[in-house]
Design a protein around this motif. Sequence first.
Motif, PDB file in Angstrom:
ATOM      1  N   LYS A   5     -42.994  99.802  72.367  1.00 57.28           N
ATOM      2  CA  LYS A   5     -43.926  99.212  71.407  1.00 57.28           C
ATOM      3  C   LYS A   5     -43.391  99.292  69.991  1.00 57.28           C
ATOM      4  O   LYS A   5     -42.963 100.348  69.543  1.00 57.28           O
ATOM      5  CB  LYS A   5     -45.279  99.941  71.491  1.00 57.28           C
ATOM      6  N   GLY A  39     -45.203  96.935  67.593  1.00 62.59           N
ATOM      7  CA  GLY A  39     -46.453  96.601  66.891  1.00 62.59           C
ATOM      8  C   GLY A  39     -47.483  96.047  67.856  1.00 62.59           C
ATOM      9  O   GLY A  39     -47.471  96.358  69.059  1.00 62.59           O
ATOM     10  N   GLY A  40     -48.333  95.176  67.321  1.00 63.02           N
ATOM     11  CA  GLY A  40     -49.458  94.650  68.085  1.00 63.02           C
ATOM     12  C   GLY A  40     -49.068  93.923  69.376  1.00 63.02           C
ATOM     13  O   GLY A  40     -49.807  93.981  70.357  1.00 63.02           O
ATOM     14  N   ASP A  72     -49.223  96.134  72.349  1.00 59.91           N
ATOM     15  CA  ASP A  72     -50.608  96.460  72.704  1.00 59.91           C
ATOM     16  C   ASP A  72     -51.256  95.319  73.479  1.00 59.91           C
ATOM     17  O   ASP A  72     -52.002  95.531  74.428  1.00 59.91           O
ATOM     18  CB  ASP A  72     -51.440  96.715  71.433  1.00 59.91           C
ATOM     19  N   TRP A  79     -57.937 104.173  72.874  1.00 59.68           N
ATOM     20  CA  TRP A  79     -58.556 104.454  71.568  1.00 59.68           C
ATOM     21  C   TRP A  79     -60.017 104.825  71.780  1.00 59.68           C
ATOM     22  O   TRP A  79     -60.903 103.990  71.686  1.00 59.68           O
ATOM     23  CB  TRP A  79     -58.451 103.232  70.658  1.00 59.68           C
ATOM     24  N   ILE A 117     -52.996 102.784  57.686  1.00 67.20           N
ATOM     25  CA  ILE A 117     -51.891 102.963  58.646  1.00 67.20           C
ATOM     26  C   ILE A 117     -51.264 101.605  58.867  1.00 67.20           C
ATOM     27  O   ILE A 117     -51.922 100.683  59.363  1.00 67.20           O
ATOM     28  CB  ILE A 117     -52.414 103.531  59.989  1.00 67.20           C
ATOM     29  N   THR A 118     -49.995 101.457  58.493  1.00 66.12           N
ATOM     30  CA  THR A 118     -49.446 100.100  58.500  1.00 66.12           C
ATOM     31  C   THR A 118     -47.927 100.068  58.438  1.00 66.12           C
ATOM     32  O   THR A 118     -47.300 101.037  57.977  1.00 66.12           O
ATOM     33  CB  THR A 118     -50.016  99.321  57.291  1.00 66.12           C
ATOM     34  N   ARG A 119     -47.358  98.957  58.895  1.00 66.35           N
ATOM     35  CA  ARG A 119     -45.972  98.655  58.537  1.00 66.35           C
ATOM     36  C   ARG A 119     -46.028  98.245  57.065  1.00 66.35           C
ATOM     37  O   ARG A 119     -46.888  97.440  56.679  1.00 66.35           O
ATOM     38  CB  ARG A 119     -45.456  97.465  59.349  1.00 66.35           C
ATOM     39  N   GLN A 152     -46.398  91.070  53.988  1.00 63.73           N
ATOM     40  CA  GLN A 152     -47.582  90.529  54.662  1.00 63.73           C
ATOM     41  C   GLN A 152     -48.804  91.439  54.511  1.00 63.73           C
ATOM     42  O   GLN A 152     -49.945  90.976  54.446  1.00 63.73           O
ATOM     43  CB  GLN A 152     -47.254  90.358  56.157  1.00 63.73           C
ATOM     44  N   LYS A 153     -48.584  92.736  54.467  1.00 60.40           N
ATOM     45  CA  LYS A 153     -49.690  93.700  54.471  1.00 60.40           C
ATOM     46  C   LYS A 153     -50.262  93.945  53.073  1.00 60.40           C
ATOM     47  O   LYS A 153     -51.161  94.771  52.911  1.00 60.40           O
ATOM     48  CB  LYS A 153     -49.236  95.023  55.092  1.00 60.40           C
ATOM     49  N   SER A 197     -44.372 102.997  57.437  1.00 60.10           N
ATOM     50  CA  SER A 197     -42.933 103.004  57.219  1.00 60.10           C
ATOM     51  C   SER A 197     -42.507 101.562  57.027  1.00 60.10           C
ATOM     52  O   SER A 197     -43.214 100.635  57.421  1.00 60.10           O
ATOM     53  CB  SER A 197     -42.214 103.643  58.393  1.00 60.10           C
ATOM     54  N   TYR A 245     -43.229 106.624  61.370  1.00 63.69           N
ATOM     55  CA  TYR A 245     -44.068 106.156  62.474  1.00 63.69           C
ATOM     56  C   TYR A 245     -44.472 107.383  63.272  1.00 63.69           C
ATOM     57  O   TYR A 245     -43.611 108.152  63.699  1.00 63.69           O
ATOM     58  CB  TYR A 245     -43.293 105.161  63.349  1.00 63.69           C
ATOM     59  N   ASP A 246     -45.778 107.598  63.450  1.00 65.25           N
ATOM     60  CA  ASP A 246     -46.228 108.790  64.173  1.00 65.25           C
ATOM     61  C   ASP A 246     -47.552 108.473  64.871  1.00 65.25           C
ATOM     62  O   ASP A 246     -48.615 108.465  64.251  1.00 65.25           O
ATOM     63  CB  ASP A 246     -46.395 109.945  63.173  1.00 65.25           C
ATOM     64  N   GLY A 257     -54.590  91.694  63.590  1.00 65.14           N
ATOM     65  CA  GLY A 257     -54.827  93.039  63.056  1.00 65.14           C
ATOM     66  C   GLY A 257     -55.589  93.834  64.095  1.00 65.14           C
ATOM     67  O   GLY A 257     -56.563  93.351  64.681  1.00 65.14           O
ATOM     68  N   ILE A 262     -59.691  99.527  65.601  1.00 70.28           N
ATOM     69  CA  ILE A 262     -59.521 100.938  65.966  1.00 70.28           C
ATOM     70  C   ILE A 262     -60.319 101.812  64.985  1.00 70.28           C
ATOM     71  O   ILE A 262     -61.033 102.733  65.392  1.00 70.28           O
ATOM     72  CB  ILE A 262     -58.026 101.341  65.940  1.00 70.28           C
TER      73      ILE A 262
HETATM   74  P1  ADP Z   1     -48.726  94.596  63.211  1.00 68.86           P
HETATM   75  O1  ADP Z   1     -48.592  94.185  64.653  1.00 68.86           O
HETATM   76  O2  ADP Z   1     -48.574  93.483  62.222  1.00 68.86           O
HETATM   77  O3  ADP Z   1     -47.869  95.779  62.858  1.00 68.86           O
HETATM   78  P2  ADP Z   1     -51.426  95.410  63.974  1.00 68.86           P
HETATM   79  O4  ADP Z   1     -52.584  95.886  63.165  1.00 68.86           O
HETATM   80  O5  ADP Z   1     -51.666  94.250  64.889  1.00 68.86           O
HETATM   81  O6  ADP Z   1     -50.227  95.116  62.963  1.00 68.86           O
HETATM   82  O7  ADP Z   1     -50.888  96.604  64.906  1.00 68.86           O
HETATM   83  C1  ADP Z   1     -50.312  97.743  64.358  1.00 68.86           C
HETATM   84  C2  ADP Z   1     -50.313  98.872  65.389  1.00 68.86           C
HETATM   85  O8  ADP Z   1     -49.267  99.797  65.053  1.00 68.86           O
HETATM   86  C3  ADP Z   1     -51.598  99.678  65.379  1.00 68.86           C
HETATM   87  O9  ADP Z   1     -51.824 100.218  66.685  1.00 68.86           O
HETATM   88  C4  ADP Z   1     -51.282 100.818  64.373  1.00 68.86           C
HETATM   89  O10 ADP Z   1     -52.062 101.969  64.595  1.00 68.86           O
HETATM   90  C5  ADP Z   1     -49.819 101.072  64.669  1.00 68.86           C
HETATM   91  N1  ADP Z   1     -49.038 101.580  63.521  1.00 68.86           N
HETATM   92  C6  ADP Z   1     -48.602 100.896  62.421  1.00 68.86           C
HETATM   93  N2  ADP Z   1     -47.880 101.702  61.605  1.00 68.86           N
HETATM   94  C7  ADP Z   1     -47.861 102.920  62.193  1.00 68.86           C
HETATM   95  C8  ADP Z   1     -47.261 104.201  61.838  1.00 68.86           C
HETATM   96  N3  ADP Z   1     -46.538 104.364  60.726  1.00 68.86           N
HETATM   97  N4  ADP Z   1     -47.440 105.234  62.695  1.00 68.86           N
HETATM   98  C9  ADP Z   1     -48.169 105.076  63.838  1.00 68.86           C
HETATM   99  N5  ADP Z   1     -48.743 103.911  64.222  1.00 68.86           N
HETATM  100  C10 ADP Z   1     -48.596 102.850  63.417  1.00 68.86           C
END
Ligand code: ADP
Length: 508
Positions: free
Chosen positions: A24, A26-27, A30, A269, A315-317, A321-322, A346, A375-376, A400, A405
């Motif tokens: 994984k 990102g999204g 999932d 979750w 919590i984000t990349r 975009q963000k 990160s 990332y954690d 998103g 969550i």
């Molecule tokens: P994107 O796919 O654009 O990154 P989403 O909101 O669809 O954004 O999904 C992001 C997923 O990644 C979520 O489950 C979020 O909790 C997780 N996530 C993002 N950054 C981190 C981080 N630094 N550490 C842990 N989980 C993260």
Amino acid sequence: LTSSQTSPGLHVVHIAAEMAPVAKVGGLGDVVAGLGKALQKKGHLVEIVIPKYDCMQYDLVRDLRALDVVLESYFDGRLFKSKVWVGTVEGLPVYFIEPLHPDRFFWRGQFYGERDDFKRFSFFSRAALELLLQSGKKPDIIHCHDWQTAFVAPLYWDLYAPKGLNSARICFTCHNFEYQGTAPASELGSCGLDVNQLKRPDRMQDNSSHDRINAVKGAVVFSNIVTTVSPTYAQEVRTAEGGHGLHSTLNFHSKKFIGILNGIDADAWNPATDTHLKVQYNANDLQGKAENKEDIRRNLGLSSADVRRPLVGCITRLVPQKGVHLIRHAIYRTLELGGQFVLLGSSPVHHIQREFEGIANHFENHDHIRLILKYDDSLSHSIFAASDMFIIPSIFEPCGLTQMIAMRYGSIPIVRKTGGLNDSVFDVDDDTIPVQFRNGYSFLSADERGVNGALERAFDLYTSKPDSWQQLVEKVMNMDFSWDSSASQYEELYSKSVARARAAAHTQ
Ligand code: ADP
């Protein structure tokens, strides 16, 4: 190879670059796992094909074993062997393809970001179809995702349907139109596609760089069903401002294009069973939430002097975009308003990572601000549980997941009104929305004033009307963001497409 079973439901094969939790980023990961599980629960036969990355979480794959048949697939003018592994992930059968190519495509220590990504994933797309053909499978739906497996759509119709793998309809889901997989046209030939036939404006030619081809455009043109991950984003990408150059293609193919909001994995979750948390809790027992807040304050070295001081999570990349500049602004504004802020993020973008390292250092021992730049997964669970508010000021957001969550963990979302955020967060002060749907704070203008307005309204309710705030927390925790209803929409799309194909076959 293993044979397909006959089942009363549909046979759906997902071909993707990610699957949570084993691979994984990102999204996307999932969605493949969450949608797959939901459709399996509804009685369909769901199988997944992903690359066998060296950096996968192998401890999360059950019964992994290599098949004793070696797959041969075409690339760059000759045949290459691949080893095929099978295993079970979260109850879903998964095939892992390990190319025995001298470039060691999936032995790179990371999922993406390699110079030859176009080659790696066009090879994988073809090998995945070869696997379906050689194993004699007869899927009803082949579902591919994002540019990495967009090649599946033209490969299927141009090469594999004529070879006899012709039972399927193709569904393509684009999780983010910012990433389209473009390359010089000649590179398309490596996987066996006919560049001369496909480098045309109505096929795979990129809409702005005419000497390049565009994998996502190819999947839009060649798939039977095209989806993206929220209804609002589906509208946005059909405009010149939001379409990343593909709006005209999407408008031309609008009849087969639809936005379906993602769900979240309600088992993974769930604050009532989440083993990452200090204390589990639910909507009827918010004392547990308060204990998680106290715990994270202690662990991160934040002040616990005022129990009621609101904690804002993010919590984000960290990518443009963000809305990274708005996230930075929210940190400072939260401090001015008397709150605490925890950021977990990160960045793959060097200068953004450096900028946030600067902010993290500035607040290193601060009582109320903490930035954790990595990332954690485990820490992310603790932050969702501990925070009172959760901020997502995205410039654009296909769906998103974090707003959903956050709500499940009783953290009130503060979001910019765009894409999937607009389809899942409804402002508590918006009289045009029925009261039962209102669940957070949203703002439209992507600037500091927009952030301030929403943040201040949230702080105001939190401090001046604690009872109303608690009712809001209980309400959002009870909202249903599981895959159930979204999976039903996919089920209906699949079934209609399969029925249309069968009806057409009868009349021939
Ligand atoms: P994107 O796919 O654009 O990154 P989403 O909101 O669809 O954004 O999904 C992001 C997923 O990644 C979520 O489950 C979020 O909790 C997780 N996530 C993002 N950054 C981190 C981080 N630094 N550490 C842990 N989980 C993260």
